[in-house]
Design a protein around this motif. Sequence first.
Motif, PDB file in Angstrom:
ATOM      1  N   ARG A   6       2.697 109.663  61.083  1.00  0.00           N
ATOM      2  CA  ARG A   6       2.033 109.288  59.828  1.00  0.00           C
ATOM      3  C   ARG A   6       0.638 108.777  60.154  1.00  0.00           C
ATOM      4  N   ASP A  86       1.230 113.743  59.204  1.00  0.00           N
ATOM      5  CA  ASP A  86       1.119 113.467  57.771  1.00  0.00           C
ATOM      6  C   ASP A  86      -0.086 112.567  57.561  1.00  0.00           C
ATOM      7  N   ARG A 164       2.284 105.694  49.401  1.00  0.00           N
ATOM      8  CA  ARG A 164       3.257 106.351  50.296  1.00  0.00           C
ATOM      9  C   ARG A 164       4.640 106.425  49.653  1.00  0.00           C
TER      10      ARG A 164
END
Length: 196
Positions: A6, A86, A164
Amino acid sequence: MAEKERDRRITDLGTLKALAHPLRMKLMRGLSVARVATASQLAEQVDEAVSLVSYHLRKLAEHGLIEEAEPQSTDGRERWWQPASDGVSIRDEDFRDAPEKAAAHTAASRLFFEQRADMYRRFLDERPHWGEQWNAAAESSEASLRLTAAELAELNKEMLALVRRYDEHGRAADAAGDTEGRENVAVHTYAFPFRI
């Protein structure tokens, strides 16, 4: 399928320069939305030649920003790409130790802002086509707060966590086949100090 990193933190000048190219940023955004795509599919999105798009995809791959994906069709000639993480994170603190690094970071930040502003301008131009529900849901606002740097950092952290959470919800719904009424939604926030 392995969980992707992430917000990969970019700390080197070469990777920053590779990303801070107008077409490459459009390709990264296209891949983020599509999750997997071929150079041909992306070339159609950005209205560029497939050979040019392929070149820029290879440059992004050289810096680990994208990677080859599992083929999505039986056509073995197609090369499929996906984001390697991501999202990415680019922080001022990683580029302020040398003037050329600081200048590159500023130039990249300006490019990212201009592309985001263009996205919003396009929405404004297309607003009549989105319909009443989407127009009522869309938001543009500004707030002037009196905060310390630590409070601003905490505010940013909380807003990112909220975004998120909605991202994970939307991805899970898509994976479950719940796609009715779902659209790609851009959330841009800018939080910075200013003096009058």
